[in-house]
Write a protein that holds these residues in place. Structure first.
Motif, PDB file in Angstrom:
ATOM      1  N   GLU A   1      -2.704   2.948  -1.829  1.00  0.00           N
ATOM      2  CA  GLU A   1      -4.148   3.164  -1.724  1.00  0.00           C
ATOM      3  C   GLU A   1      -4.793   2.117  -0.820  1.00  0.00           C
ATOM      4  O   GLU A   1      -5.646   2.439   0.018  1.00  0.00           O
ATOM      5  CB  GLU A   1      -4.775   3.117  -3.115  1.00  0.00           C
ATOM      6  CG  GLU A   1      -6.281   3.266  -3.116  1.00  0.00           C
ATOM      7  CD  GLU A   1      -6.877   3.103  -4.504  1.00  0.00           C
ATOM      8  OE1 GLU A   1      -8.085   3.383  -4.650  1.00  0.00           O
ATOM      9  OE2 GLU A   1      -6.156   2.689  -5.426  1.00  0.00           O
TER      10      GLU A   1
ATOM     11  N   CYS B   1       2.639  10.094  -6.123  1.00  0.00           N
ATOM     12  CA  CYS B   1       1.615   9.096  -6.402  1.00  0.00           C
ATOM     13  C   CYS B   1       1.444   8.256  -5.142  1.00  0.00           C
ATOM     14  O   CYS B   1       2.423   7.921  -4.488  1.00  0.00           O
ATOM     15  CB  CYS B   1       2.028   8.217  -7.579  1.00  0.00           C
ATOM     16  SG  CYS B   1       2.275   9.099  -9.139  1.00  0.00           S
TER      17      CYS B   1
ATOM     18  N   GLN C   1      -0.056   0.351 -12.063  1.00  0.00           N
ATOM     19  CA  GLN C   1      -0.179  -0.074 -10.668  1.00  0.00           C
ATOM     20  C   GLN C   1       0.412   0.937  -9.686  1.00  0.00           C
ATOM     21  O   GLN C   1       0.340   0.729  -8.473  1.00  0.00           O
ATOM     22  CB  GLN C   1       0.516  -1.430 -10.481  1.00  0.00           C
ATOM     23  CG  GLN C   1      -0.114  -2.555 -11.284  1.00  0.00           C
ATOM     24  CD  GLN C   1      -1.565  -2.771 -10.928  1.00  0.00           C
ATOM     25  OE1 GLN C   1      -1.922  -2.862  -9.758  1.00  0.00           O
ATOM     26  NE2 GLN C   1      -2.425  -2.846 -11.945  1.00  0.00           N
ATOM     27  N   THR C   2       0.973   2.016 -10.215  1.00  0.00           N
ATOM     28  CA  THR C   2       1.590   3.021  -9.342  1.00  0.00           C
ATOM     29  C   THR C   2       0.592   3.537  -8.296  1.00  0.00           C
ATOM     30  O   THR C   2      -0.506   3.975  -8.642  1.00  0.00           O
ATOM     31  CB  THR C   2       2.111   4.205 -10.173  1.00  0.00           C
ATOM     32  OG1 THR C   2       3.088   3.736 -11.098  1.00  0.00           O
ATOM     33  CG2 THR C   2       2.724   5.266  -9.277  1.00  0.00           C
ATOM     34  N   GLY C   3       0.958   3.467  -7.045  1.00  0.00           N
ATOM     35  CA  GLY C   3       0.129   3.998  -5.966  1.00  0.00           C
ATOM     36  C   GLY C   3      -0.980   3.090  -5.488  1.00  0.00           C
ATOM     37  O   GLY C   3      -1.654   3.404  -4.497  1.00  0.00           O
ATOM     38  N   THR C   4      -1.184   1.953  -6.145  1.00  0.00           N
ATOM     39  CA  THR C   4      -2.314   1.099  -5.760  1.00  0.00           C
ATOM     40  C   THR C   4      -2.092   0.419  -4.407  1.00  0.00           C
ATOM     41  O   THR C   4      -3.041   0.243  -3.638  1.00  0.00           O
ATOM     42  CB  THR C   4      -2.563   0.038  -6.847  1.00  0.00           C
ATOM     43  OG1 THR C   4      -1.346  -0.689  -7.089  1.00  0.00           O
ATOM     44  CG2 THR C   4      -3.016   0.684  -8.147  1.00  0.00           C
TER      45      THR C   4
ATOM     46  N   CYS D   1       0.991   8.811 -12.351  1.00  0.00           N
ATOM     47  CA  CYS D   1      -0.379   8.854 -11.843  1.00  0.00           C
ATOM     48  C   CYS D   1      -1.090  10.101 -12.334  1.00  0.00           C
ATOM     49  O   CYS D   1      -0.462  11.103 -12.686  1.00  0.00           O
ATOM     50  CB  CYS D   1      -0.399   8.802 -10.318  1.00  0.00           C
ATOM     51  SG  CYS D   1       0.472  10.168  -9.522  1.00  0.00           S
TER      52      CYS D   1
ATOM     53  N   THR E   1      -3.391   7.275  -8.318  1.00  0.00           N
ATOM     54  CA  THR E   1      -2.743   6.068  -8.813  1.00  0.00           C
ATOM     55  C   THR E   1      -2.550   6.164 -10.316  1.00  0.00           C
ATOM     56  O   THR E   1      -3.002   7.124 -10.960  1.00  0.00           O
ATOM     57  CB  THR E   1      -3.590   4.824  -8.481  1.00  0.00           C
ATOM     58  OG1 THR E   1      -4.807   4.864  -9.253  1.00  0.00           O
ATOM     59  CG2 THR E   1      -3.936   4.785  -7.001  1.00  0.00           C
TER      60      THR E   1
END
Length: 467
Positions: A322, A245, A316-319, A231, A350
């Motif tokens: 979020e 992230c 898509q990390t952290g989405t 991220c 993200t």
């Protein structure tokens, strides 16, 4: 009402029957000679009966024998699985540190390991906090380094050798025994208070002063610094050693806020949803340092910190974290007053966007603007008061003011009458003689300059003061 107690259990031990405690990676057998370093202090629990060829003991230590445990000399008969004898050395236990998060695990009050689920802890809270209960497993020995930057390592209670000590008096009595100096070493001092967290809004962990020890232990275990993240602009939660992230939420709360109830609400209403199956949450009270003018340390403010991470990868990390944070913020907007939450702020990081504040209550921004405006006014008034008390304003008021005659005034009155009393002073830099080749012309200019007096008048000067 006080918050629920948290139990943390020490993992390593110095038991005789633990294979990892020996340099050969196995428990000594009949043909072996056991060697304890003579200058190493040990406490070793022995659970069963052992036959050995020889054993070298340290100068200071203890062997704690369970019922039926003991040692016997090898009589030379054949022992299956122990054909070749060796010198087996006891491993060094001095490196086991209290502030190493990898050496602790969260357990239930009965000592059962808590299942790894949706809740995790930031690194400083993986080590026993000031209101936690600490457990050393029954029928185990241990040695732990308690070096600390804190004046006291506070605990609610401590259980060891099968007994729970939950009062200052009981702990003081144990410290005067023979085992305590063998089990605990270092410059730190453990204090058992018998008091749990008295605040329903939660209590800060209290390990901030030893945060550097906690992070150094984690980095030493991994052999490297913090891992690289996918991220942009990773978040740095308070009490955590590395960036993450995902998302963080900071909540300002009122006296009506109940941390345990709010944690249960988040788990049941949000984390239990299938779309958040790969998301984890850490929630606790922390103290955020406040500064004056952005860099001068002033004080700290308590707030509730929520950290959300997910198992997404790449862009898509952290989405997912979020999205969960956005749902929580919406819930705060709708029900915050009833939950004892006055305001909240969200930040995300993200794989596709940089972190930033995505949501907050308008009242927080307005309050911040008002505070900055008041600070500016106070600084301005304080500066004026300081100059006045130093006499600098009064000195400035007596400075002369240049009074330059306007051209049209000189044209209307080419020959002003001579003043009766000259209160001004000559400006040596003003009367500069222009170059002239004619001595007569020079004399005429000097006479004209003397006839036309040019001086400075201070409008704040009172002529009567000198009469």
């Amino acid at each position: 009402a006080a918050t629920a107690a948290t139990y943390k259990q020490w993992i390593p031990n110095t038991n005789f029957e633990t294979a990892s405690n020996w340099d050969k990676g196995r428990v000594p057998c009949a043909n072996d000679a056991v060697h304890f370093e003579k200058n190493k202090i040990i406490s070793v629990f022995v659970r069963s009966h052992h036959v050995l060829t020889d054993m070298y003991l340290p100068l200071n230590g203890e062997l704690v024998l369970a019922s039926g445990a003991g040692f016997a000399a090898f009589d030379g008969s054949w022992d299956p699985g122990c054909d070749s004898g060796a010198m087996v050395r006891f491993a060094d236990a001095e490196q086991h540190a209290w502030f190493d998060p990898t050496l602790w695990q969260s357990v239930s009050p009965g000592g059962e390991l808590e299942p790894s689920g949706r809740i995790f802890s930031v690194d400083e809270e993986r080590v026993p906090c000031h209101y936690d209960d600490v457990i050393f497993q029954p029928e185990t020995s241990f040695r732990v380094n308690v070096d600390s930057s804190q004046q006291m390592i506070q605990l609610r209670s401590i259980s060891l050798m099968g007994q729970e000590l939950s009062s200052p008096e009981a702990w003081a009595e144990y410290l005067h025994g023979s085992s305590a100096p063998l089990q605990f070493h270092g410059n730190g001092t453990i204090q058992v208070t018998g008091i749990g967290c008295p605040d329903k809004s939660g209590c800060a962990c209290g390990n901030t002063l030893d945060g550097h020890r906690i992070c150094a232990a984690l980095h030493g275990r991994s052999g490297r610094q913090c891992p690289a993240l996918t991220c942009q602009s990773p978040l740095k939660p308070l009490g955590h050693c590395c960036g993450v992230c995902g998302a963080t939420i900071s909540l300002d709360f009122t006296p009506d806020f109940d941390l345990q109830k709010y944690r249960d609400r988040l788990v049941q209403a949000f984390l239990s949803q299938s779309k958040y199956a790969g998301t984890q949450m850490a929630i606790s009270k922390v103290h955020k340092a406040q500064t004056f003018l952005g860099f001068i340390p002033r004080s700290s403010t308590p707030l509730i910190q929520i950290v959300l991470i997910d198992d997404e990868v790449g862009a898509q990390t952290g989405t997912t974290a979020e999205q969960l944070a956005a749902d929580i913020m919406e819930d705060v907007e709708q029900h915050g007053e009833a939950l004892g939450i006055s305001s909240g702020k969200m930040e995300v990081a993200t794989g596709s966007t940089s972190s930033g504040q995505l949501g907050s209550h308008a009242s927080s921004r307005i309050t911040a603007g008002m505070v900055m405006g008041l600070l500016f006014i106070f600084l301005l008034l304080g500066g004026i008061l300081f100059l006045y008390r130093r006499g600098m304003l009064r000195s400035l008021s007596r400075l002369p003011t240049l009074r330059v005659p306007r051209a049209w005034n000189r044209m209307e009155d080419p020959a002003p009458s001579e003043p009766t009393s000259d209160k001004g002073f000559n400006n040596p830099m003003f009367c500069v003689e222009p170059p002239s080749a004619d001595p007569g012309e020079k004399k005429t200019q000097e006479t004209a300059l003397k006839d036309h007096q040019v001086f400075y008048v201070n409008p704040l000067y009172d002529a009567n003061e000198t009469e």
